[in-house]
Write a protein that holds these residues in place. Structure first.
Motif, PDB file in Angstrom:
ATOM      1  N   VAL A 183       6.380  92.695  51.438  1.00  9.06           N
ATOM      2  CA  VAL A 183       7.207  92.601  52.648  1.00  9.06           C
ATOM      3  C   VAL A 183       6.625  91.614  53.659  1.00  9.06           C
ATOM      4  CG1 VAL A 183       8.090  93.911  54.624  1.00  9.06           C
ATOM      5  CG2 VAL A 183       8.181  94.905  52.337  1.00  9.06           C
ATOM      6  N   SER A 184       5.310  91.553  53.749  1.00  8.13           N
ATOM      7  CA  SER A 184       4.669  90.639  54.703  1.00  8.13           C
ATOM      8  C   SER A 184       4.783  89.178  54.268  1.00  8.13           C
ATOM      9  CB  SER A 184       3.184  90.995  54.858  1.00  8.13           C
ATOM     10  OG  SER A 184       2.466  90.676  53.671  1.00  8.13           O
ATOM     11  N   GLY A 185       5.138  88.955  52.997  1.00 10.33           N
ATOM     12  CA  GLY A 185       5.230  87.597  52.471  1.00 10.33           C
ATOM     13  C   GLY A 185       3.953  87.113  51.817  1.00 10.33           C
ATOM     14  N   ALA A 186       2.910  87.940  51.836  1.00  9.91           N
ATOM     15  CA  ALA A 186       1.623  87.530  51.256  1.00  9.91           C
ATOM     16  C   ALA A 186       1.730  87.262  49.755  1.00  9.91           C
ATOM     17  CB  ALA A 186       0.562  88.596  51.523  1.00  9.91           C
ATOM     18  N   LEU A 187       2.633  87.978  49.075  1.00  6.92           N
ATOM     19  CA  LEU A 187       2.757  87.814  47.621  1.00  6.92           C
ATOM     20  C   LEU A 187       3.586  86.591  47.219  1.00  6.92           C
ATOM     21  CD1 LEU A 187       3.177  91.426  46.122  1.00  6.92           C
ATOM     22  CD2 LEU A 187       1.278  89.834  45.801  1.00  6.92           C
ATOM     23  N   LYS A 188       4.109  85.866  48.199  1.00  5.27           N
ATOM     24  CA  LYS A 188       4.872  84.658  47.860  1.00  5.27           C
ATOM     25  C   LYS A 188       4.013  83.688  47.060  1.00  5.27           C
ATOM     26  CE  LYS A 188       8.209  84.570  51.683  1.00  5.27           C
ATOM     27  NZ  LYS A 188       8.677  83.846  52.884  1.00  5.27           N
ATOM     28  N   THR A 189       2.772  83.505  47.481  1.00  9.54           N
ATOM     29  CA  THR A 189       1.866  82.593  46.774  1.00  9.54           C
ATOM     30  C   THR A 189       1.802  82.949  45.296  1.00  9.54           C
ATOM     31  OG1 THR A 189       0.525  82.496  48.777  1.00  9.54           O
ATOM     32  CG2 THR A 189      -0.442  81.615  46.773  1.00  9.54           C
ATOM     33  N   HIS A 190       1.572  84.214  45.026  1.00  8.19           N
ATOM     34  CA  HIS A 190       1.440  84.691  43.648  1.00  8.19           C
ATOM     35  C   HIS A 190       2.746  84.533  42.875  1.00  8.19           C
ATOM     36  CE1 HIS A 190       0.673  87.228  40.218  1.00  8.19           C
ATOM     37  NE2 HIS A 190       1.563  88.115  40.615  1.00  8.19           N
ATOM     38  N   PHE A 191       3.842  85.049  43.422  1.00 12.26           N
ATOM     39  CA  PHE A 191       5.120  85.040  42.703  1.00 12.26           C
ATOM     40  C   PHE A 191       5.661  83.623  42.509  1.00 12.26           C
ATOM     41  CE2 PHE A 191       6.086  89.638  44.070  1.00 12.26           C
ATOM     42  CZ  PHE A 191       5.597  90.123  42.872  1.00 12.26           C
ATOM     43  N   TYR A 192       5.501  82.769  43.507  1.00  7.86           N
ATOM     44  CA  TYR A 192       5.993  81.398  43.374  1.00  7.86           C
ATOM     45  C   TYR A 192       5.198  80.619  42.333  1.00  7.86           C
ATOM     46  CZ  TYR A 192       8.745  82.036  47.687  1.00  7.86           C
ATOM     47  OH  TYR A 192       9.647  82.470  48.637  1.00  7.86           O
ATOM     48  N   ASN A 193       3.969  81.078  42.046  1.00 10.13           N
ATOM     49  CA  ASN A 193       3.155  80.410  41.021  1.00 10.13           C
ATOM     50  C   ASN A 193       3.400  80.953  39.614  1.00 10.13           C
ATOM     51  OD1 ASN A 193       1.716  78.436  42.479  1.00 10.13           O
ATOM     52  ND2 ASN A 193       0.269  79.934  43.249  1.00 10.13           N
ATOM     53  N   VAL A 194       3.864  82.205  39.508  1.00 13.42           N
ATOM     54  CA  VAL A 194       3.996  82.793  38.170  1.00 13.42           C
ATOM     55  C   VAL A 194       5.439  82.986  37.717  1.00 13.42           C
ATOM     56  CG1 VAL A 194       1.777  83.996  38.300  1.00 13.42           C
ATOM     57  CG2 VAL A 194       3.851  85.181  39.025  1.00 13.42           C
ATOM     58  N   ALA A 195       6.386  83.046  38.657  1.00 12.71           N
ATOM     59  CA  ALA A 195       7.787  83.225  38.288  1.00 12.71           C
ATOM     60  C   ALA A 195       8.490  81.868  38.391  1.00 12.71           C
ATOM     61  CB  ALA A 195       8.451  84.244  39.214  1.00 12.71           C
ATOM     62  N   PRO A 196       8.847  81.232  37.263  1.00 13.00           N
ATOM     63  CA  PRO A 196       9.459  79.895  37.319  1.00 13.00           C
ATOM     64  C   PRO A 196      10.798  79.897  38.039  1.00 13.00           C
ATOM     65  CG  PRO A 196       9.562  80.808  35.097  1.00 13.00           C
ATOM     66  CD  PRO A 196       8.678  81.717  35.885  1.00 13.00           C
ATOM     67  N   GLU A 197      11.459  81.073  38.052  1.00 14.43           N
ATOM     68  CA  GLU A 197      12.716  81.189  38.796  1.00 14.43           C
ATOM     69  C   GLU A 197      12.597  82.362  39.764  1.00 14.43           C
ATOM     70  OE1 GLU A 197      15.893  81.232  35.928  1.00 14.43           O
ATOM     71  OE2 GLU A 197      15.734  79.073  35.587  1.00 14.43           O
ATOM     72  N   ALA A 198      13.539  83.289  39.735  1.00 17.44           N
ATOM     73  CA  ALA A 198      13.520  84.397  40.686  1.00 17.44           C
ATOM     74  C   ALA A 198      12.540  85.482  40.258  1.00 17.44           C
ATOM     75  CB  ALA A 198      14.922  84.994  40.818  1.00 17.44           C
ATOM     76  N   PRO A 199      11.615  85.887  41.128  1.00 19.22           N
ATOM     77  CA  PRO A 199      10.733  87.021  40.810  1.00 19.22           C
ATOM     78  C   PRO A 199      11.554  88.310  40.730  1.00 19.22           C
ATOM     79  CG  PRO A 199      10.412  86.321  43.087  1.00 19.22           C
ATOM     80  CD  PRO A 199      11.304  85.304  42.444  1.00 19.22           C
ATOM     81  N   THR A 200      11.189  89.184  39.808  1.00 21.07           N
ATOM     82  CA  THR A 200      11.961  90.396  39.550  1.00 21.07           C
ATOM     83  C   THR A 200      11.119  91.649  39.784  1.00 21.07           C
ATOM     84  OG1 THR A 200      11.296  90.480  37.225  1.00 21.07           O
ATOM     85  CG2 THR A 200      13.260  89.156  37.776  1.00 21.07           C
ATOM     86  N   LEU A 201      11.754  92.809  39.642  1.00 21.10           N
ATOM     87  CA  LEU A 201      11.037  94.080  39.783  1.00 21.10           C
ATOM     88  C   LEU A 201       9.928  94.181  38.745  1.00 21.10           C
ATOM     89  CD1 LEU A 201      10.854  96.830  41.232  1.00 21.10           C
ATOM     90  CD2 LEU A 201      12.472  97.732  39.545  1.00 21.10           C
ATOM     91  N   THR A 202      10.162  93.645  37.554  1.00 19.98           N
ATOM     92  CA  THR A 202       9.133  93.670  36.518  1.00 19.98           C
ATOM     93  C   THR A 202       7.894  92.890  36.960  1.00 19.98           C
ATOM     94  OG1 THR A 202      10.786  93.870  34.759  1.00 19.98           O
ATOM     95  CG2 THR A 202       8.604  93.099  34.111  1.00 19.98           C
ATOM     96  N   HIS A 203       8.110  91.755  37.615  1.00 19.54           N
ATOM     97  CA  HIS A 203       6.971  91.001  38.156  1.00 19.54           C
ATOM     98  C   HIS A 203       6.182  91.865  39.144  1.00 19.54           C
ATOM     99  CE1 HIS A 203       9.482  87.362  37.052  1.00 19.54           C
ATOM    100  NE2 HIS A 203       8.316  87.068  36.522  1.00 19.54           N
ATOM    101  N   PHE A 204       6.894  92.578  39.992  1.00 20.62           N
ATOM    102  CA  PHE A 204       6.245  93.432  40.984  1.00 20.62           C
ATOM    103  C   PHE A 204       5.446  94.541  40.311  1.00 20.62           C
ATOM    104  CE2 PHE A 204       6.353  97.169  43.833  1.00 20.62           C
ATOM    105  CZ  PHE A 204       5.718  96.643  44.951  1.00 20.62           C
ATOM    106  N   GLN A 205       6.030  95.146  39.264  1.00 17.07           N
ATOM    107  CA  GLN A 205       5.352  96.242  38.570  1.00 17.07           C
ATOM    108  C   GLN A 205       4.137  95.752  37.799  1.00 17.07           C
ATOM    109  OE1 GLN A 205       9.000  97.579  36.603  1.00 17.07           O
ATOM    110  NE2 GLN A 205       8.855  99.523  37.694  1.00 17.07           N
TER     111      GLN A 205
END
Length: 326
Positions: free
Chosen positions: A244-266
């Motif tokens: 929610v704070s946006g801190a995970l944007k760095t991680h998700f934008y580097n590992v999810a080539p398109e839209a990050p999903t619930l599976t990425h979060f889990q």
């Protein structure tokens, strides 16, 4: 009076910098023949660095159409790209790669917003013991973690064996709702061997992955355990706040080539559970009352790591592969 003067100076400085920045962008465009979006896409490699710059550029634009492009529906992204190209007077035939790059960035940006909404919905949904699906998931959690120990009754002291506080786990999910159960279930089902090992270590930390020689070398002589399920719900809260704070944007934008999903979060949750477990043992707390201190220190460490635009917490996004060497 002094506080008013400071505020006045800050406001003046803000508008001065804003005007100066817009003038600088205008000059650079005239010199290079490229708008800011083009310069970012052509000069920054794909990943968090590029996507976060594109996101900041769109949000900071004076055009409302560009500002709202970061919150469109995923189905409207292609039309949004056409609108951006038209607004910026960019010929798509001469700049075909630009449209592709912008689309990838917008998919990540919009996907991140949608992921927050999906996670928030799960967090707000309370565990309902009258709901067969909720009950089935809870019982499956037990079977995955304790396959050789049948649960004798739905309401049972046995739940304490996997780290719940009382006879009925439903009361422990209040803070994170179904999100806590979803994460624990994902960890137990998809990284079963690792989850069982972490559970075992949490009950008997002295028999964890460290050998006796390592214990003596590290002077880890207290070996304080913790409640696996309760910590899992707590780490869910940590992951939720990072998202929610946006801190995970760095991680998700580097590992999810398109839209990050619930599976990425889990899968990120699986990684955090494993890392917190190692961190807890390394910290060697005096007792369980130090949990908040250890958690806060772990949280600060993560925030520092995520400030690096190259950071990917679990690069290959397969927790069972990256965590196999405990």
């Amino acid at each position: 009076a002094s506080s008013f003067a400071r505020m006045f100076v800050q406001v003046c400085l803000y508008f001065y910098c804003k005007c100066l920045w817009r003038c600088l962008k205008f000059v650079v465009r005239k010199l290079t023949g490229q708008c800011e979006l083009q310069r970012i896409c052509y000069n920054t490699k794909p990943g968090a660095a590029r996507t976060m710059k594109i996101e900041a550029s769109l949000k900071g634009s004076k055009s409302k159409r560009l500002q709202t492009s970061v919150s469109v529906h995923p189905d409207a992204i292609e039309k949004t790209i056409d609108d951006i190209m038209e607004l910026k007077r960019i010929n798509p035939d001469i700049n075909p790669q630009l449209g592709v790059s912008l689309q990838a960035c917008l998919l990540q940006i919009v996907g991140y917003r949608n992921l927050i909404a999906e996670v928030e919905k799960l967090r707000r949904e309370m565990y309902d013991s009258e709901n067969p699906q909720h009950e089935e998931m809870l019982l499956k959690l037990w079977k995955c973690l304790k396959p050789n120990s049948p649960l004798k009754a739905r309401i049972s002291k046995q739940w304490c064996e996997i780290g719940f506080q009382g006879d009925d786990p439903k009361t422990d999910f209040r803070g994170m709702g179904l999100l806590g159960l979803y994460n624990l279930m994902y960890f137990a089902e998809w990284d079963t061997e690792i989850a069982q090992q972490v559970l075992s270590d949490s009950l008997q930390p002295k028999y964890s992955q460290f050998s006796k020689a390592e214990w003596e070398k590290k002077k880890l002589d207290k070996a304080i355990g913790y409640s696996f399920a309760i910590v899992g719900i707590n780490i869910t809260d940590l992951a939720y706040n990072l998202l929610v704070s946006g801190a995970l944007k760095t991680h998700f934008y580097n590992v999810a080539p398109e839209a990050p999903t619930l599976t990425h979060f889990q899968q990120t949750f699986c990684y955090l559970m494993h890392e917190f477990h190692k961190f807890w043992i390394e910290e060697d707390p005096l007792d369980i009352m130090e949990f908040n201190r250890v958690r806060e220190k772990f949280h600060k460490q993560l925030l520092k790591q995520l400030q690096n635009p190259e950071m990917a917490l679990c690069p290959h996004f397969a927790a069972s592969e990256s965590l196999i060497n405990m």
